[in-house]
Scaffold this motif. Structure first.
Motif, PDB file in Angstrom:
ATOM      1  N   ALA A 147      30.103   4.172  48.791  1.00 50.33           N
ATOM      2  CA  ALA A 147      31.153   4.328  49.846  1.00 50.33           C
ATOM      3  C   ALA A 147      30.985   3.191  50.063  1.00 50.33           C
ATOM      4  O   ALA A 147      32.846   2.927  50.320  1.00 50.33           O
ATOM      5  N   VAL A 148      30.371   2.453  50.269  1.00 48.66           N
ATOM      6  CA  VAL A 148      30.918   0.677  51.681  1.00 48.66           C
ATOM      7  C   VAL A 148      31.545  -0.181  50.048  1.00 48.66           C
ATOM      8  O   VAL A 148      32.131  -0.890  51.144  1.00 48.66           O
ATOM      9  N   ALA A 149      30.851   0.238  49.320  1.00 46.18           N
ATOM     10  CA  ALA A 149      31.669  -0.242  48.128  1.00 46.18           C
ATOM     11  C   ALA A 149      32.818  -0.337  47.371  1.00 46.18           C
ATOM     12  O   ALA A 149      34.310  -0.943  47.529  1.00 46.18           O
ATOM     13  N   ALA A 150      33.550   1.094  47.747  1.00 44.04           N
ATOM     14  CA  ALA A 150      34.320   1.361  48.078  1.00 44.04           C
ATOM     15  C   ALA A 150      35.460   1.346  48.958  1.00 44.04           C
ATOM     16  O   ALA A 150      36.393   1.727  48.778  1.00 44.04           O
ATOM     17  N   GLY A 151      34.783   1.140  50.081  1.00 45.28           N
ATOM     18  CA  GLY A 151      35.702   1.045  51.830  1.00 45.28           C
ATOM     19  C   GLY A 151      35.651   1.988  52.174  1.00 45.28           C
ATOM     20  O   GLY A 151      37.173   2.105  52.582  1.00 45.28           O
ATOM     21  N   ALA A 152      35.278   3.238  51.554  1.00 49.14           N
ATOM     22  CA  ALA A 152      35.523   4.368  51.817  1.00 49.14           C
ATOM     23  C   ALA A 152      34.593   5.282  51.998  1.00 49.14           C
ATOM     24  O   ALA A 152      33.477   4.543  52.680  1.00 49.14           O
ATOM     25  N   ARG A 153      34.451   6.365  52.536  1.00 49.92           N
ATOM     26  CA  ARG A 153      33.267   7.326  53.093  1.00 49.92           C
ATOM     27  C   ARG A 153      32.707   8.044  52.121  1.00 49.92           C
ATOM     28  O   ARG A 153      33.514   8.044  50.881  1.00 49.92           O
ATOM     29  N   SER A 154      31.918   8.366  52.168  1.00 42.74           N
ATOM     30  CA  SER A 154      30.520   8.746  51.666  1.00 42.74           C
ATOM     31  C   SER A 154      31.612  10.418  51.717  1.00 42.74           C
ATOM     32  O   SER A 154      31.636  10.864  52.049  1.00 42.74           O
ATOM     33  N   SER A 155      31.276  10.769  50.021  1.00 43.64           N
ATOM     34  CA  SER A 155      32.706  12.122  49.878  1.00 43.64           C
ATOM     35  C   SER A 155      30.778  13.272  48.858  1.00 43.64           C
ATOM     36  O   SER A 155      30.306  12.584  47.970  1.00 43.64           O
ATOM     37  N   GLY A 156      31.756  14.246  49.735  1.00 44.63           N
ATOM     38  CA  GLY A 156      30.906  15.463  48.909  1.00 44.63           C
ATOM     39  C   GLY A 156      29.330  16.272  49.117  1.00 44.63           C
ATOM     40  O   GLY A 156      28.872  14.536  49.013  1.00 44.63           O
ATOM     41  N   ALA A 157      29.472  17.321  49.495  1.00 49.21           N
ATOM     42  CA  ALA A 157      27.660  16.902  49.064  1.00 49.21           C
ATOM     43  C   ALA A 157      26.585  18.055  48.810  1.00 49.21           C
ATOM     44  O   ALA A 157      25.953  18.720  48.266  1.00 49.21           O
ATOM     45  N   GLY A 158      27.803  18.789  48.461  1.00 41.38           N
ATOM     46  CA  GLY A 158      27.339  20.098  47.506  1.00 41.38           C
ATOM     47  C   GLY A 158      27.585  20.546  46.305  1.00 41.38           C
ATOM     48  O   GLY A 158      28.351  19.375  45.530  1.00 41.38           O
ATOM     49  N   PHE A 159      27.655  21.381  45.788  1.00 43.17           N
ATOM     50  CA  PHE A 159      27.708  21.803  43.910  1.00 43.17           C
ATOM     51  C   PHE A 159      28.609  22.964  44.072  1.00 43.17           C
ATOM     52  O   PHE A 159      28.732  23.932  44.893  1.00 43.17           O
ATOM     53  N   ASP A 160      30.156  22.215  43.720  1.00 46.86           N
ATOM     54  CA  ASP A 160      30.790  24.069  43.456  1.00 46.86           C
ATOM     55  C   ASP A 160      30.263  24.376  42.290  1.00 46.86           C
ATOM     56  O   ASP A 160      30.565  24.271  41.379  1.00 46.86           O
ATOM     57  N   ALA A 161      29.958  25.738  42.152  1.00 46.72           N
ATOM     58  CA  ALA A 161      30.222  26.314  40.656  1.00 46.72           C
ATOM     59  C   ALA A 161      31.192  26.160  39.905  1.00 46.72           C
ATOM     60  O   ALA A 161      32.146  26.428  39.296  1.00 46.72           O
ATOM     61  N   GLY A 162      30.791  25.620  38.956  1.00 44.27           N
ATOM     62  CA  GLY A 162      31.833  25.851  37.390  1.00 44.27           C
ATOM     63  C   GLY A 162      32.444  24.328  37.357  1.00 44.27           C
ATOM     64  O   GLY A 162      33.560  24.216  36.449  1.00 44.27           O
ATOM     65  N   VAL A 163      32.324  23.164  38.812  1.00 48.49           N
ATOM     66  CA  VAL A 163      33.393  22.436  38.907  1.00 48.49           C
ATOM     67  C   VAL A 163      32.326  21.550  38.550  1.00 48.49           C
ATOM     68  O   VAL A 163      31.301  21.494  38.957  1.00 48.49           O
ATOM     69  N   THR A 164      32.731  20.514  37.363  1.00 48.44           N
ATOM     70  CA  THR A 164      31.434  19.460  37.180  1.00 48.44           C
ATOM     71  C   THR A 164      31.573  18.404  37.989  1.00 48.44           C
ATOM     72  O   THR A 164      32.589  17.621  38.391  1.00 48.44           O
TER      73      THR A 164
END
Lengths: 844, 844
Positions: free
Chosen positions: B118-135
């Motif tokens: 996220a630092v390299a992207a100048g953004a915040r880290s995203s997503g922490a979990g896994f949604d069933a059916g979503v890769t």
């Protein structure tokens, strides 16, 4: 007892006074075709002069600048006044693409083409000699299309074999060396490979394997581009894994600093030379000018490396004389100049540094006639497969301890053993490190089984045994073994106790030796004067005038002679013969007497039969009559005497079958394997046993287990190698010598083809110098007639062995026996050539 | 004699009823920093779930389509309904280049970034979990510049260690596995590496080495272009050599047919999947559509491979129970579920398949507390250097027989031994295969020297000896050895004869055993209640009430107790102490009696001292007072009794110095090395000797030589490994534990730093459960207080050992002794963590 032993092999070689033969002018046999496609191995065909500093230029990939590097080196050499040549063995896209032409132009030299390349160029071959001061750049084999040579061959034809390429390279280098002889400075040869290190050559063989026979020191041209660290490292490792010396890495600096990273990645001490970024098309000359210093540095590195190599090769015998303690060697009898400097091995051949020729010496391929103490199993290609397997196991496991653990290689090796030499009888595998320990484990197993079977110990006998031992209420009897005189099981003290007394067991060698065996004199089998003949022990099985066979002598000849090997080895048929009856009677007599002696308390009972099946190797390459061993095993089985076969030498295809017991036709209770088990790479052994044997150790008490082990027991690398080796031997797609046939019962059975032509063996047996001949599996042995008792005081075998060097054969005499041993995978043509060489030299 | 033995290690483990601890819910220690930079090894940090089929996608080069292949696989998985995730641990050129973004888009999933990325992207880290059916496609670590990560780190900073990367990957995969738990179909994780297989990671470590801790099965994306056969083969080999399983090769067909060539080159059975030519920029989607069938096939191959892997892992214990004959094992006591399935090794750690967790089980890294029978020497990085050396020797030499030959690895190993443990005394090296054979060779050497020195044989005594033996004019006396009770030298029959009677030498085990020694009871040294203390043999050196020390008992304590290890091991100072005098008197008395007995003809003369210096390992991790051994050696030297040290366990840095004799302060005549000699890869041993010993075999007669040998004596692979291992141990740039100091005489001397904190050892020795503690070199041992005589009937040690599993330690008890053994190169921080874990568990 005038007995020879395998170990006299080591002793005998000591007195090999190589004299004029080794030092004088080498007899150069003319090269020529023998037996169709296989050439007799001559010194010229298998010799590389070290008077030229020759380097192979390899690329981490295509397009990394191999030809530029070659040209740069050639220019630097010219500047230095170094006589130089450049060779492109395989060129595609020819003549439009000609690396030789490119190099010749940059180095101010001439470009020549060989016959094969000339066809692609639509021209005649050019140039045959070398002019002093002119750099010749030569193309040997070439195809028109610009593609991988394995593809161009399938389109254009004109394929060449790997051997042809290697031979042409040797010839070219030899002629260059001759032209440069006597020059003031060291000459340089640059051989540029095609494509990357693992690009296929014309036959499809990877170039790094195709050129392995020459093992030219390598200059690797690396890749300075993105991804180049990876491809360069991987290319380095592929070369390195095939045993090449990598003299230097040279690569362009494309601004990524790949060279800096690679300096840390590659083994420390690897010289890295940096070049400017590769030039665009057409700007090579300016680039070469700019790179001058780098190539001067690279050339200096390479030339110094060569001088250092020579220095080291020359120094090795002195270092060895000063620091080694060789096995089986009387050091006072080793002459410094007879110490063989082994620079490498290639399939069945040693790569030997011979300092006596060509000024700076040569590296010669010589057939390893003793199969390096009977261990070797594979041709170069299969050896490489084996090494790849070993490396994976090393990277995955290193070593992990074994008790109560399981790892895949141990399971693989165990299954391969049980389905192989253990097929139909063994159910458990115990691993150790060498034949000696395997046999000691075998005797421990056998004696326990005997104690249980003979009622000295109940099967759940931990308690009872403990009582016996600790409370002094009784003793387990000291057991002895039944064995054949002249057998050999190794040099640990226990293994020596299983052997009959000899100079090897005297107090000078093995201070605590006690002969623990009832040693029988075995009947032996060989071709004598054109016939397969059994020689019976003259003084009976016990050498005491009793237990004699065919006492009246009447029908000895007709019962002990056969015209063919097939008849002599037809156990089923021979079991019905009068000789079989004689064997049985004599064996029973001997065993009955042993039983009586035990009952009388004179000696302990016989607790095991310990025997080398079919062949006494160390005992002088004596083929024991398999019928005798068959009947002996039956007699022991009836008496509940456990049978231990020492198949360390005889087993795993050495004698033509996977288990040597297959030839004898009886199954053991316990059997020991080593040597070929690992295909000739690393030490490992296995003792196989039946369920009954295992069960004698199975019980409630820890102390009832087999309390034996070594640190590296069942080490993963050894196990992985063994599993792979066993599978390669028995794979008809890999092993050309394998014959798989259906047995009468519908099972399939496998054996090696007869590698030694029987009619030729008979011819040899008729020669006046010859006493007997045997050819069995990979083993050919000829006992020579000698004055007196033979033994290892004879010089005849040594002389033949020395003469065989002319044929590129490095054999070792075994007393008055000359033997040659190939691998289970050696092409039969090679055996034919060896046989011809032997016949030629025996006939002198 | 209540003695424990190293081999009881094997026996004891038999009764390790792992019970609830091994089977019940694993206690997951919280991860956290211990002792600065090194974390306590917890199960979570070192465990990989097999409930997810995880594959690493590797490239033969950059630009071969790794990301396309990942996307293709992810799409195929979506089509099949397979829960899937994609992980890009290391990304450069971010966020413009985001392979995760690319894959997410093609697989209809979401892209997430970790904190670092996220630092390299100048953004915040995203997503922490896994949604069933979503890769989910995730980027963990990222840098802005598009270049090799080792370069971006030096520019942008934000470096990450290899351990951080591996830990983050484990965490990600663990969370994914948890999210997928209970799903209907097997979940899939794809991990895309950066660059080629041997491209450097952020720290500079090659990726194939950095990720080796996980040993994820590999899918290799090959190169279909010109030169691609070579780069693909080389990349395959670099992965393969590091122990990876390579599930499939997938590559584009650029019309050159590289895939066809590679099918013949790679190990048979390697699945090769062919793709269309790689698409131009911007045409990925069409290409992926076109490649659908190929990726479906590849996915099927991979998923089947995973299921098969599980099947095999689960089957291994049964196969082992059915076919192995383990060393030192009572098979009736082995429980199937306690058989450890070892899937690999990584430095000091086993990779163990544990079927009890996470449904399909896990692969856990566990510290190999027994150093695999005391063989292990290296961290992963050094182990890899060792393997590279071994592979080169394999490719160059395979095996070549040794007598009268010389090859470079044998010279290298010989010199390393003479300059290492043989420094200052040894001049010759004799090679054999294991500690047992090395010691048997040692005794053969020693006895010959004794015969010569004692005048039984003249130095040019071939003739005389022969007369004695063959003409019956006299006998060489049967010699016995001087030895310490409780010593261990191996399990061959001769080595057993050198040991005092025990369950291991009874007729159940070694049918021909005779105790050949005069066995002395040695004084032992340990930390007891915070002080270094010598325990004297209560009944005298000969256990008969004579030869007792400090008979009046007055000043025993002050003479046998020291506050620090430095004092206890200060031999020079202690030689002047009253205890030294006592030792000397008792030893002289014992030897004089032995001489008298020999003169009286009761027994043979003492012909050798055979001794393990400093530590009886197999005998129960008993530290022998080095002062006693020093004086014993002096007493023997004065009497011309040759001294054989068995340094198989103690030597080569195991106890902190290269030769264990350095600790004792006296030089031997003969010394034996194995185990660490090969850095823990393959079996090999060496017996070193002085010139005087060698000279006793030097003479006119062949039979006077040492007639001992094994097939693989001085095999090149073993020698190359040994030379390299010895050089790595003693290279301060490689071995962080090495302390090189100048001695008083100006020489430099090297020793390992004290790996076990002395004050902590003292704390342990004060614990109520503890009888004694030793920490010496790589060895930490704690003897527990037990009811009765201890021995191996105690359960206390077993319980501690079982509790240590929670800390990721796979130890084995040795009777009532718990011991831990690191490598000479293990970081001290690791030892600190081990010590803390042990203190925690001992305190329960």
């Amino acid at each position: 007892m005038a007995r020879t032993r395998a170990r006299s092999l080591a002793l005998d070689a000591l007195t090999l006074t190589l004299g004029t033969l080794a030092r004088g002018p080498r007899v150069r046999a003319r090269s020529g075709r023998v037996m169709g496609r296989t050439r007799a191995m001559t010194s010229e065909d298998a010799s590389s002069s070290l008077s030229v500093a020759a380097f192979a230029i390899w690329g981490a990939n295509t397009g990394v600048g191999k030809t530029l590097a070659s040209a740069g080196l050639a220019r630097a050499a010219r500047a230095r006044g170094t006589p130089t040549t450049y060779l492109k063995p395989v060129q595609t896209g020819f003549p439009e693409d000609s690396d030789a032409e490119f190099v010749a132009r940059r180095a101010g030299g001439v470009s020549t083409v060989g016959e094969h390349a000339a066809v692609a160029a639509g021209a005649r071959s050019s140039g045959a000699g070398f002019d002093a001061g002119v750099t010749r750049a030569h193309t040997e084999f070439a195809w028109r299309r610009a593609a991988g040579p394995h593809l161009t061959v399938s389109e254009e034809g004109r394929g060449v074999s790997d051997e042809e390429i290697v031979r042409a390279m040797r010839k070219y280098l030899r002629e260059f060396a001759e032209s440069a002889r006597g020059g003031a400075s060291r000459a340089l040869a640059l051989i540029e490979t095609a494509g990357g290190v693992a690009s296929p050559g014309p036959s499809g063989t990877l170039q790094c394997e195709l050129l392995r026979a020459l093992r030219l020191p390598a200059i690797l041209v690396g890749d300075g581009r993105l991804g180049g660290i990876s491809t360069t490292t991987a290319a380095f490792e592929s070369l390195h894994a095939r045993g090449y010396d990598i003299v230097a890495l040279v690569l362009a600096d494309d601004g990524l600093g790949n060279h800096k990273a690679l300096e840390n990645i590659l083994p420390s001490g690897t010289k890295v030379v940096v070049l400017p970024p590769l030039p665009p098309e057409g700007q090579a000359d300016a680039w070469l000018e700019k790179s001058k210093d780098a190539f001067t540095e690279l050339l200096k590195t390479a030339m110094e490396w060569h001088e250092n190599r020579l220095k080291v090769l020359r120094s090795l015998p002195d270092e060895a004389m000063e620091k080694f303690w060789w096995p089986f060697t009387q050091h006072s009898m080793v002459e410094r100049d007879n110490v063989a400097v082994i620079d490498g091995r290639y399939g069945d051949d040693f790569e030997i540094f011979d300092s006596s020729l060509d000024g700076d010496g040569t590296i010669d391929l010589r057939f390893d006639g003793a199969a390096s103490w009977w261990t070797q199993g594979f041709t170069p290609k299969l050896q490489q497969e084996l090494i790849r397997t070993a490396t994976n196991a090393a990277g995955r496991f290193g070593h992990v301890m074994f008790p109560e653990n399981v790892h895949q290689p141990a399971i693989d090796a165990t299954k391969a053993l049980l389905e192989g030499p253990g097929k139909g009888w063994a159910s458990r595998v115990f691993f150790s490190d060498n034949g000696s320990t395997a046999t000691e484990v075998g005797i421990k197993m056998a004696f326990r089984k005997f104690y249980v079977d003979a009622g000295f110990m109940s099967k759940d006998g931990h308690q009872r045994a403990k009582d016996l031992i600790t409370e002094g209420t009784g003793h387990l009897p000291q057991l002895r073994i039944l064995a054949l005189d002249g057998s050999y099981h190794g040099d640990t003290l226990g293994a020596l106790d299983m052997q009959s007394p000899s100079v090897f067991t005297g107090p000078m060698q093995t201070p605590w030796y006690q002969p623990r065996g009832l040693f029988l004199q075995p009947p032996s089998l060989a071709i004598r004067h054109g016939e397969w003949t059994v020689a019976l022990p003259a003084h009976g099985l016990l050498n005491d005038g009793e237990n004699r066979l065919f006492v009246d002598g009447k029908d000895v000849h007709s019962n002990t002679t056969w015209r063919t090997k097939a008849e002599a080895f037809n156990i089923d048929k021979r079991l019905k013969s009068p000789l079989a009856k004689e064997y049985r009677i004599a064996i029973d007599q001997a065993l009955e007497r042993a039983e009586k002696d035990a009952r009388d308390g004179k000696v302990g009972p016989v607790g095991a039969l310990v025997m080398e099946p079919v062949l006494h190797g160390a005992g002088g390459m004596i083929l024991i009559d398999p019928l005798f061993q068959n009947i002996l095993m039956k007699a022991c089985r009836e008496r509940k005497i456990p049978i231990v076969l020492d198949e360390v030498f005889a087993g795993i295809w050495r004698l033509g079958t996977e288990g040597a017991w297959e030839i004898v036709g009886e199954k053991p209770d316990i059997s020991c394997y080593a040597k070929l088990l690992t295909g000739g790479l690393v030490p490992m052994s296995a003792t196989l046993a039946t369920t009954d044997v295992f069960d004698a150790f199975y019980g409630p008490g820890k102390a009832q287990g087999l309390l034996h082990g070594h640190s590296y027991t069942a080490y993963p690398i050894g196990c992985a190698i063994s599993a792979k080796a066993l599978s390669l031997y028995r794979d008809p797609a890999k092993n050309p010598n394998l014959i798989v046939s259906k047995t009468s019962k519908g099972h399939s059975s496998a054996a090696l083809t007869e590698l030694w032509d029987e009619s030729k063996l008979k011819d040899i047996s008729d020669m006046s110098a010859v006493r007997r001949v045997i050819g069995q599996g990979c083993v050919l042995a000829v006992e020579l007639e000698v004055e007196g008792d033979g033994g290892y005081h004879s010089n005849a075998a040594r002389e033949v062995v020395l003469r065989l060097r002319r044929h590129g054969v490095q054999a070792r005499p075994l007393g008055n026996v000359v033997y040659l041993m190939c691998s289970p995978t050696t092409p039969k043509e090679k055996c034919d050539a060896l046989l011809s060489a032997l016949i030629e030299e025996l006939g002198r």
